[in-house]
Design an enzyme around this catalytic site. Sequence first.
Site, mmCIF file in Angstrom:
data_model
loop_
_atom_site.group_PDB
_atom_site.id
_atom_site.type_symbol
_atom_site.label_atom_id
_atom_site.label_comp_id
_atom_site.label_asym_id
_atom_site.label_seq_id
_atom_site.Cartn_x
_atom_site.Cartn_y
_atom_site.Cartn_z
ATOM 1 N N GLN A 18 -3.045 -6.007 3.274
ATOM 2 C CA GLN A 18 -3.944 -4.852 3.240
ATOM 3 C C GLN A 18 -3.806 -3.948 2.022
ATOM 4 O O GLN A 18 -4.807 -3.602 1.381
ATOM 5 C CB GLN A 18 -3.741 -3.991 4.502
ATOM 6 C CG GLN A 18 -4.682 -2.803 4.575
ATOM 7 C CD GLN A 18 -4.468 -1.929 5.791
ATOM 8 O OE1 GLN A 18 -4.924 -0.804 5.834
ATOM 9 N NE2 GLN A 18 -3.777 -2.435 6.793
ATOM 10 N N ASN A 73 -1.980 -23.707 -7.340
ATOM 11 C CA ASN A 73 -0.657 -24.107 -6.874
ATOM 12 C C ASN A 73 0.360 -23.750 -7.960
ATOM 13 O O ASN A 73 0.497 -24.454 -8.959
ATOM 14 C CB ASN A 73 -0.642 -25.612 -6.585
ATOM 15 C CG ASN A 73 0.732 -26.107 -6.174
ATOM 16 O OD1 ASN A 73 1.652 -25.326 -5.934
ATOM 17 N ND2 ASN A 73 0.883 -27.423 -6.100
ATOM 18 N N LYS A 75 3.434 -23.978 -7.989
ATOM 19 C CA LYS A 75 4.569 -24.893 -8.080
ATOM 20 C C LYS A 75 4.247 -26.099 -8.959
ATOM 21 O O LYS A 75 5.117 -26.922 -9.236
ATOM 22 C CB LYS A 75 4.983 -25.349 -6.684
ATOM 23 C CG LYS A 75 5.509 -24.206 -5.808
ATOM 24 C CD LYS A 75 5.894 -24.689 -4.429
ATOM 25 C CE LYS A 75 6.422 -23.540 -3.573
ATOM 26 N NZ LYS A 75 6.783 -23.981 -2.200
ATOM 27 N N PHE A 97 4.283 -9.231 -3.764
ATOM 28 C CA PHE A 97 5.261 -10.186 -3.247
ATOM 29 C C PHE A 97 6.561 -9.467 -2.889
ATOM 30 O O PHE A 97 6.791 -8.320 -3.288
ATOM 31 C CB PHE A 97 5.570 -11.260 -4.295
ATOM 32 C CG PHE A 97 4.390 -12.106 -4.686
ATOM 33 C CD1 PHE A 97 3.697 -12.833 -3.733
ATOM 34 C CD2 PHE A 97 3.968 -12.172 -6.004
ATOM 35 C CE1 PHE A 97 2.612 -13.620 -4.088
ATOM 36 C CE2 PHE A 97 2.887 -12.956 -6.379
ATOM 37 C CZ PHE A 97 2.194 -13.680 -5.414
ATOM 38 N N GLY A 98 7.406 -10.164 -2.174
ATOM 39 C CA GLY A 98 8.739 -9.641 -1.922
ATOM 40 C C GLY A 98 9.505 -9.499 -3.224
ATOM 41 O O GLY A 98 9.152 -10.116 -4.241
ATOM 42 N N ALA A 138 8.888 -4.046 4.401
ATOM 43 C CA ALA A 138 8.121 -2.893 4.865
ATOM 44 C C ALA A 138 6.781 -3.331 5.437
ATOM 45 O O ALA A 138 6.110 -4.209 4.888
ATOM 46 C CB ALA A 138 7.899 -1.904 3.727
ATOM 47 N N TYR A 139 6.423 -2.714 6.545
ATOM 48 C CA TYR A 139 5.095 -2.834 7.123
ATOM 49 C C TYR A 139 4.580 -1.415 7.341
ATOM 50 O O TYR A 139 5.332 -0.449 7.225
ATOM 51 C CB TYR A 139 5.136 -3.605 8.443
ATOM 52 C CG TYR A 139 5.342 -5.099 8.263
ATOM 53 C CD1 TYR A 139 4.265 -5.968 8.191
ATOM 54 C CD2 TYR A 139 6.623 -5.632 8.162
ATOM 55 C CE1 TYR A 139 4.453 -7.343 8.029
ATOM 56 C CE2 TYR A 139 6.822 -6.998 7.992
ATOM 57 C CZ TYR A 139 5.734 -7.841 7.930
ATOM 58 O OH TYR A 139 5.916 -9.193 7.758
ATOM 59 N N GLU A 140 3.310 -1.306 7.662
ATOM 60 C CA GLU A 140 2.691 0.002 7.858
ATOM 61 C C GLU A 140 3.535 0.950 8.729
ATOM 62 O O GLU A 140 3.869 2.056 8.294
ATOM 63 C CB GLU A 140 1.293 -0.184 8.473
ATOM 64 C CG GLU A 140 0.602 1.088 8.910
ATOM 65 C CD GLU A 140 0.135 1.931 7.738
ATOM 66 O OE1 GLU A 140 0.301 3.156 7.781
ATOM 67 O OE2 GLU A 140 -0.407 1.356 6.779
ATOM 68 N N ASP A 169 -0.323 1.456 4.141
ATOM 69 C CA ASP A 169 -0.990 0.372 3.421
ATOM 70 C C ASP A 169 -2.127 0.886 2.535
ATOM 71 O O ASP A 169 -2.056 0.835 1.311
ATOM 72 C CB ASP A 169 -1.525 -0.667 4.408
ATOM 73 C CG ASP A 169 -0.446 -1.638 4.865
ATOM 74 O OD1 ASP A 169 0.428 -1.965 4.058
ATOM 75 O OD2 ASP A 169 -0.488 -2.070 6.022
ATOM 76 N N GLY A 248 -1.375 24.595 9.468
ATOM 77 C CA GLY A 248 -1.808 25.244 8.242
ATOM 78 C C GLY A 248 -1.783 26.756 8.376
ATOM 79 O O GLY A 248 -1.264 27.309 9.353
ATOM 80 N N GLY A 249 -2.356 27.429 7.402
ATOM 81 C CA GLY A 249 -2.375 28.886 7.427
ATOM 82 C C GLY A 249 -3.274 29.443 8.513
ATOM 83 O O GLY A 249 -3.105 30.581 8.949
ATOM 84 N N GLN A 250 -4.249 28.638 8.968
ATOM 85 C CA GLN A 250 -5.159 29.068 10.020
ATOM 86 C C GLN A 250 -4.827 28.319 11.310
ATOM 87 O O GLN A 250 -4.433 27.153 11.279
ATOM 88 C CB GLN A 250 -6.607 28.764 9.623
ATOM 89 C CG GLN A 250 -6.992 29.209 8.227
ATOM 90 C CD GLN A 250 -7.085 30.707 8.076
ATOM 91 O OE1 GLN A 250 -7.148 31.435 9.065
ATOM 92 N NE2 GLN A 250 -7.093 31.180 6.839
#
Length: 424
Positions: A18, A73, A75, A97-98, A138-140, A169, A248-250
């Site tokens: 994603q 490919n 490889k 990639f990792g 890591a994921y979301e 993501d 917030g301020g309000q």
Amino acid sequence: MGSKALSGVRVIDMTHVQAGPTSSQLLAWMGADVIKFEPPTGDITRQQLRHDPNKDSLYFTMLNSNKRSITVNMKSPGGREVFEELIRKSDVIMENFGPGVLERLGYTYENLSKINPGIILASLKGFGSSGPYALYKAYEPIAQAMGGSMATTGFPENPPTITGAQIGDTGTGLHLAIGILAALYHRTHNDGKGQYVEAAMQESVMNLCRVKFRDHGRLMGGKGALSEYSRPTMGLTSVPRAGNDSGGGQLGNCIPCKPHGQNDYVYMVIQEAIWPVIARTISGEELVSDPRFATIGERRKNQAELWKLISDFAANYTKFELTALFNEKDIPCGPVMTTEEIANDAHVAHREMFVKVEGHPQGDYYTVGMPIKLSEGNVDKILPAPMLGADTDEILREVCGFDDAKVTSLKEMGAFTNPPKKAK
């Protein structure tokens, strides 16, 4: 060049899932030639969460429109030859990639720069390329957990909660796109020199949670309080979950409306200047001068009673009726809208933010539209996501400049397909 904002910019998009595809799709919508560089098996999300087992998933098609697809490919020596030729003919390489994957293939940023000194390598990582967490996956939800979002989302009596918005993501994808655009601009003023751009999911979540870190400072290690919160905060050393308090301020909160279904709510904000209008609307002149609510400080202290009064008034209206009534009086508010309501909303349609994508070989589908509006330079329409490898021959001839004999030779070398599995 061309009439689009990023006409003439070519992006090799090696990202998947994603965050990266979100980023490269934005570049494609601004006119870049984004080549989705896929292994012969394709981006894994083509098969994830399929609504139809015979079609690419919406997860894939919604994130990869206006791109071309080539299968390579890596490889295979032939595949690496194609990759290196694309590097020479491109401006940006994007990867998520990792850690160490590209390096193990021999493509460090330094080596890529030798092939094309102007190349911009844009990497999206969970925690960056260095530091104690660099090798963590890591994921979301993990990014939300470690970036400050989960601990501050939800109600104090309930567990930490992830947000519906994909801030890990998609949020990181937005940050990466900004970095790529900055690098492209920098390159034009620095003798065509490329650079390495990195966006980390944890850091992007932290940036999107910056107001919570503002409040962390205001707590002063337990010596300060957050007066806008409806629950006591004195003595806390970290920012708590605030429920539906605006933070917030309000003052702000979620108000239930009839017929009291799961999403029959309006979120409203009580601006200090607009309080007399709100008071007269829900109760009359007496409430304007009621000492419990006369000042913002008193309203903060007596929030529970205040929200009860407003909720009793709102119970007579649907969320859309109350929104119309309040907006006529310039009271900031908005209905809690479901995905169905948003998908069918007239304003969303006018802004082209939920659009039908026509012409995909597997059928038309709907997707979220371009959130950045340029007076000049966006693509004319959102085009279908590419079928796996559909543009391979076109890219080889048009971008790499290979003739038919060369393309045939590369195919025979296995540059675009995985070798058959050996019999056990």
